[in-house]
Design a protein around this motif. Structure first.
Motif, PDB file in Angstrom:
ATOM      1  N   UNK A 172      -9.757   3.483  -2.399  1.00  0.00           N
ATOM      2  CA  UNK A 172     -10.273   4.611  -1.783  1.00  0.00           C
ATOM      3  C   UNK A 172     -10.355   4.364  -0.366  1.00  0.00           C
ATOM      4  N   UNK A 173     -10.887   3.516   0.289  1.00  0.00           N
ATOM      5  CA  UNK A 173     -11.174   3.014   1.581  1.00  0.00           C
ATOM      6  C   UNK A 173      -9.773   3.281   2.282  1.00  0.00           C
ATOM      7  N   UNK A 174      -8.680   2.672   1.729  1.00  0.00           N
ATOM      8  CA  UNK A 174      -7.434   2.734   2.778  1.00  0.00           C
ATOM      9  C   UNK A 174      -6.512   3.995   2.552  1.00  0.00           C
ATOM     10  N   UNK A 181       0.546  -5.945  -0.495  1.00  0.00           N
ATOM     11  CA  UNK A 181      -0.110  -4.944  -1.480  1.00  0.00           C
ATOM     12  C   UNK A 181      -1.218  -4.007  -0.421  1.00  0.00           C
ATOM     13  N   UNK A 182      -1.688  -4.535   0.527  1.00  0.00           N
ATOM     14  CA  UNK A 182      -2.707  -3.891   1.179  1.00  0.00           C
ATOM     15  C   UNK A 182      -1.879  -2.731   1.990  1.00  0.00           C
ATOM     16  N   UNK A 201       0.718  -1.496   1.483  1.00  0.00           N
ATOM     17  CA  UNK A 201       1.534  -0.367   0.655  1.00  0.00           C
ATOM     18  C   UNK A 201       0.398   0.650   0.129  1.00  0.00           C
ATOM     19  N   UNK A 202      -0.981   0.307   0.414  1.00  0.00           N
ATOM     20  CA  UNK A 202      -2.026   1.319  -0.119  1.00  0.00           C
ATOM     21  C   UNK A 202      -2.322   2.353   1.216  1.00  0.00           C
ATOM     22  N   UNK A 203      -1.864   1.928   2.170  1.00  0.00           N
ATOM     23  CA  UNK A 203      -2.037   2.434   3.455  1.00  0.00           C
ATOM     24  C   UNK A 203      -1.013   3.775   3.547  1.00  0.00           C
ATOM     25  N   UNK A 204      -1.418   5.055   4.220  1.00  0.00           N
ATOM     26  CA  UNK A 204      -0.416   6.016   4.282  1.00  0.00           C
ATOM     27  C   UNK A 204       0.666   5.313   5.057  1.00  0.00           C
ATOM     28  N   UNK A 205       1.851   5.953   4.968  1.00  0.00           N
ATOM     29  CA  UNK A 205       3.256   5.547   5.759  1.00  0.00           C
ATOM     30  C   UNK A 205       3.023   5.841   7.181  1.00  0.00           C
ATOM     31  N   UNK A 206       3.243   4.715   8.017  1.00  0.00           N
ATOM     32  CA  UNK A 206       3.000   5.059   9.379  1.00  0.00           C
ATOM     33  C   UNK A 206       1.639   4.747   9.866  1.00  0.00           C
ATOM     34  N   UNK A 207       0.955   4.078   8.978  1.00  0.00           N
ATOM     35  CA  UNK A 207      -0.450   3.662   9.656  1.00  0.00           C
ATOM     36  C   UNK A 207      -0.386   2.492  10.746  1.00  0.00           C
ATOM     37  N   UNK A 208      -1.378   2.151  11.451  1.00  0.00           N
ATOM     38  CA  UNK A 208      -1.482   1.204  12.526  1.00  0.00           C
ATOM     39  C   UNK A 208      -2.407   0.214  12.233  1.00  0.00           C
ATOM     40  N   UNK A 209      -2.015  -0.934  12.539  1.00  0.00           N
ATOM     41  CA  UNK A 209      -3.028  -2.193  12.195  1.00  0.00           C
ATOM     42  C   UNK A 209      -3.423  -2.869  13.667  1.00  0.00           C
ATOM     43  N   UNK A 213       3.666  -8.313   7.488  1.00  0.00           N
ATOM     44  CA  UNK A 213       3.386  -7.549   8.616  1.00  0.00           C
ATOM     45  C   UNK A 213       4.787  -7.209   9.225  1.00  0.00           C
ATOM     46  N   UNK A 214       5.637  -8.186   9.568  1.00  0.00           N
ATOM     47  CA  UNK A 214       6.988  -7.917  10.031  1.00  0.00           C
ATOM     48  C   UNK A 214       7.819  -6.863   9.324  1.00  0.00           C
ATOM     49  N   UNK A 215       7.702  -7.175   7.744  1.00  0.00           N
ATOM     50  CA  UNK A 215       8.497  -6.279   6.917  1.00  0.00           C
ATOM     51  C   UNK A 215       8.143  -4.980   6.841  1.00  0.00           C
ATOM     52  N   UNK A 216       6.565  -4.805   6.810  1.00  0.00           N
ATOM     53  CA  UNK A 216       5.896  -3.709   6.903  1.00  0.00           C
ATOM     54  C   UNK A 216       6.457  -2.627   8.145  1.00  0.00           C
ATOM     55  N   UNK A 217       6.386  -3.251   9.160  1.00  0.00           N
ATOM     56  CA  UNK A 217       6.808  -2.576  10.488  1.00  0.00           C
ATOM     57  C   UNK A 217       8.305  -2.281  10.463  1.00  0.00           C
TER      58      UNK A 217
END
Length: 305
Positions: free
Chosen positions: A179-181, A204-205, A207-215, A229-233
């Motif tokens: 719910x937080x993410x 896993x984390x 993928x729970x964020x909206x597409x295009x989120x920033x870390x 992280x590299x894969x997600x970016x």
């Protein structure tokens, strides 16, 4: 009785100088200079050699030079009866707040992107009131960052092991991570490093964020699964990341983070301990120890913070 200063890779001169200024009678020894192990009752450290403290039979207190204590608690050979303390410093909190705000604004307004592109083509920017930021970790630094972002007009949520109460900020406990993410534009990691939080920034984390989120990671490098992280970016699940901490520091020249234009790197500068600000706390705890009084900012070894 001796005070041992042990900080391989970090010049201890400023620390020794401030300790002597604050407590002229203190008997200070600096590792690895020769000293009597049995005389040491108080140790001040940053990233000590693993297992070294078992050599001090009369050691009572291990004091971290900074807010983080994972460099101590992760050592399995720390004596169980030794008290561990950390630094709580208002300046560290102020520095962290300003640094995270700077990274957030750089991301929203594309300042670094425009500089690096050397192009006049404007890039669409995001506005403060339309940006939802989540803070993972609501300790001294995390709660300060959350409050500062709120004051600056952002929608802010927080997540911690147990639910916190921070005025004007929605907070979630560990069981409410999904719910937080789910609505965040930017995720900031300020968690303590424990067995439970190591590698928490993973596929896993993400993928729970909206597409295009920033870390933004300003906690510890061990929180992050680097390849995830590299894969997600590269897939676009994350728009990018700002990283101030890494598993190996300095970050090796051949590391793929350097080559990724959507990953911004800073050399662990978010919040740097100044001996002048924190030595008074170390001296006070030294005096409390000698008087057999309760110490300040004690860490629970089982929790790791």
């Amino acid at each position: 009785m001796s005070v041992l200063v042990i900080s391989p890779g970090r010049n201890p001169e400023a620390w020794v100088r401030e300790l002597k200024n604050q407590h002229p009678g203190m008997n200070i020894v600096v590792y690895p200079e020769q000293h009597d192990d049995e005389e040491v009752e108080y140790a001040i450290t940053w990233k000590h050699p693993r297992g070294i403290f078992k050599n001090y039979p009369n050691l009572k207190v291990i004091a971290s030079m900074g807010a983080g204590v994972d460099h101590i608690t992760s050592d399995p050979e720390i004596p169980e009866d030794v008290i561990i303390t950390r630094v709580v410093d208002k300046q560290l909190r102020v520095d962290m707040c300003s640094f995270v705000l700077a990274l957030v604004m750089d991301n929203l307004r594309n300042i670094s992107i425009h500089h690096c592109s050397k192009s006049w083509e404007p890039k669409k920017y995001k506005r403060i009131q339309d940006t939802h930021i989540g803070i993972m970790g609501l300790g001294e630094l995390g709660s300060g960052v959350a409050e500062n972002l709120k004051i600056n007009g952002f929608k802010v949520s927080g997540w911690a092991k147990s639910k916190k109460e921070i005025d004007g900020i929605n907070t979630y406990s560990s069981e409410e991570q999904d719910e937080f993410l789910e609505e965040l534009d930017i995720l900031v990691c300020l968690l303590p490093l424990t067995k439970e939080t190591e590698n928490i920034l993973n596929k896993d984390l993400f993928d729970k964020l909206p597409k295009g989120a920033y870390l933004i990671n300003v906690a510890r490098g061990e929180h992050l699964e680097e390849q995830h992280l590299l894969d997600a970016v590269n897939s676009g699940q994350l728009s990018g990341a700002a990283l101030d901490v890494f598993r190996k520091e300095p970050l090796p020249e051949e590391h793929p983070f350097w080559e990724n234009e959507n990953i911004f790197i800073t050399p662990h500068i978010a919040s740097v301990t100044d001996p002048k600000h924190v030595v008074p706390q170390l001296v006070e705890n030294y005096e409390r120890m000698t008087e057999e009084e309760e110490l300040l900012n004690v860490v629970t070894q089982e929790k790791g913070y």
